[in-house]
Design an enzyme around this catalytic site. Structure first.
Site, PDB file in Angstrom:
ATOM      1  N   SER A  38      -7.348   7.425  -5.794  1.00  0.00           N
ATOM      2  CA  SER A  38      -8.650   7.794  -6.366  1.00  0.00           C
ATOM      3  C   SER A  38      -8.878   9.300  -6.279  1.00  0.00           C
ATOM      4  O   SER A  38      -8.364   9.984  -5.391  1.00  0.00           O
ATOM      5  CB  SER A  38      -9.777   7.060  -5.648  1.00  0.00           C
ATOM      6  OG  SER A  38      -9.621   5.673  -5.786  1.00  0.00           O
TER       7      SER A  38
HETATM    8  N1  SAH Z   1      -7.896   3.155  -2.179  1.00  0.00           N
HETATM    9  C1  SAH Z   1      -6.854   3.753  -2.951  1.00  0.00           C
HETATM   10  C2  SAH Z   1      -7.008   3.461  -4.412  1.00  0.00           C
HETATM   11  C3  SAH Z   1      -6.051   2.429  -4.847  1.00  0.00           C
HETATM   12  S1  SAH Z   1      -6.207   1.944  -6.532  1.00  0.00           S
HETATM   13  C4  SAH Z   1      -6.843   5.248  -2.665  1.00  0.00           C
HETATM   14  O1  SAH Z   1      -7.046   5.636  -1.576  1.00  0.00           O
HETATM   15  O2  SAH Z   1      -6.581   6.033  -3.510  1.00  0.00           O
HETATM   16  C5  SAH Z   1      -6.861   0.333  -6.345  1.00  0.00           C
HETATM   17  C6  SAH Z   1      -6.003  -0.654  -5.610  1.00  0.00           C
HETATM   18  O3  SAH Z   1      -6.685  -1.895  -5.626  1.00  0.00           O
HETATM   19  C7  SAH Z   1      -4.633  -0.948  -6.238  1.00  0.00           C
HETATM   20  O4  SAH Z   1      -3.632  -0.654  -5.314  1.00  0.00           O
HETATM   21  C8  SAH Z   1      -4.674  -2.428  -6.569  1.00  0.00           C
HETATM   22  O5  SAH Z   1      -3.445  -3.088  -6.398  1.00  0.00           O
HETATM   23  C9  SAH Z   1      -5.720  -2.908  -5.580  1.00  0.00           C
HETATM   24  N2  SAH Z   1      -6.345  -4.186  -5.889  1.00  0.00           N
HETATM   25  C10 SAH Z   1      -6.785  -4.677  -7.081  1.00  0.00           C
HETATM   26  N3  SAH Z   1      -7.297  -5.908  -6.926  1.00  0.00           N
HETATM   27  C11 SAH Z   1      -7.183  -6.222  -5.595  1.00  0.00           C
HETATM   28  C12 SAH Z   1      -7.505  -7.352  -4.808  1.00  0.00           C
HETATM   29  N4  SAH Z   1      -8.054  -8.451  -5.331  1.00  0.00           N
HETATM   30  N5  SAH Z   1      -7.246  -7.311  -3.493  1.00  0.00           N
HETATM   31  C13 SAH Z   1      -6.672  -6.220  -2.916  1.00  0.00           C
HETATM   32  N6  SAH Z   1      -6.331  -5.132  -3.603  1.00  0.00           N
HETATM   33  C14 SAH Z   1      -6.582  -5.122  -4.929  1.00  0.00           C
END
Ligand code: SAH
Length: 287
Positions: A137
């Site tokens: 993010s």
């Molecule tokens: N928090 C991260 C952003 C990751 S992007 C950062 O620090 O930058 C969002 C993430 O959510 C992805 O890795 C995706 O696989 C995860 N995601 C989507 N649906 C999900 C679910 N139901 N349970 C757990 N993770 C999920």
């Protein structure tokens, strides 16, 4: 807060049925489309300044319950700290005021969560690809969501849905006593473990699973943060929020906004739609 707050207590059903059309139209657009963002920003420095793994020791100690990252004595780390300070200054200019959050952003080496080929872009205000069609993010949105969830309080237990590369979890580890983070893609769960290992952060627990189910065995949480957008906030998560706790989540499809939900009683939740945003989708199940 640029929000049209609903102050009266809402039922669980009315909270989760709320749709994005109640978004405040004057809110700032903070789209964070990884490829577009990356293309719009020229690298700040050559990659030489951003070793993908700076040092095997980046110890974190505790002082009066607060965690302190002690900087390793390496020149390139000093350079990345300056650039990180500039990133934090930009985030503050964009309206994030919470000092604790800004300090956390300044302490966490974002370049250690990004693949070497992109590490020169680690401190631009953009989301970046982390593989598996997911993104780290944008620093602004990480800070903003953390600020909203924290609401100036010292948090005990927080839950993050969507660990991705582990960056947000690392930031959260400096504003909460215990951080639990769930990722549904096994390879990313492993990536986060690898990224976090050298930082030796003692208060993060990573879980591989479907975050839509939360972690009932650990609940209730003082704060819950979603890093992926569903059409509504999963019911299970609302039930795992402590009374007085805050949940912040992107909600919507093509058009998304941040939704803030506060649990104000055993069966009462308040909801507000905040600024627009753009996140990867929330999916059910594990892969
Ligand atoms: N928090 C991260 C952003 C990751 S992007 C950062 O620090 O930058 C969002 C993430 O959510 C992805 O890795 C995706 O696989 C995860 N995601 C989507 N649906 C999900 C679910 N139901 N349970 C757990 N993770 C999920």
């Amino acid at each position: 807060m640029t929000t049209k707050e609903k102050r009266f207590p809402l039922s669980l059903a009315s909270v989760v049925e709320q749709r994005i059309n109640s978004t405040n139209k004057s809110a700032t657009v903070m789209a964070q489309t990884a490829v577009k963002n990356a293309a719009n920003h020229a690298p700040l420095r050559s990659t030489a300044f951003f070793p993908s793994k700076v040092s095997s020791t980046f110890p974190i100690s505790r002082d009066n319950g607060k965690q302190i990252l002690s900087a390793p004595p390496r020149t390139e780390v000093m350079v990345s700290e300056k650039i990180r300070q500039a990133m934090v200054a930009r985030v503050a200019q964009q309206g994030v005021n919470d000092k604790t959050v800004l300090e956390a952003l300044e302490a966490i080496p974002r370049h250690m969560f990004i693949e070497p080929g992109l590490s020169s872009q680690a401190y631009i205000d953009a989301s970046l690809p982390i593989g598996h069609h997911q993104t780290i993010s944008q620093p602004y949105i990480v800070a903003r969501m953390t600020e909203i969830m924290r609401n100036g309080k010292n948090l005990q237990k927080v839950l993050e849905i969507g660990t991705g590369c582990g960056y947000q979890a690392a930031v959260l580890s400096l504003v909460a006593k215990d951080v639990f983070s769930i990722e549904r893609i096994k390879a990313l769960h492993e990536l986060a473990k690898t990224n976090l290992r050298p930082l030796r952060i003692p208060n993060i627990r990573l879980h591989y699973g479907d975050g839509m189910l939360g972690l009932p065995q650990v609940a209730p949480f003082d704060g819950i943060i979603l890093a992926a957008a569903g059409m509504e906030v999963p019911h299970a998560l609302l039930l795992q929020l402590a009374v007085g706790g805050r949940l912040i989540a992107p909600v919507g499809g093509r058009h998304q906004a941040l939704q803030l939900i506060e649990r104000v009683g055993q069966n009462e939740w308040n909801s507000a739609m905040l600024e627009q945003c753009h996140f990867v989708p929330l999916h059910q199940g594990i892969v």
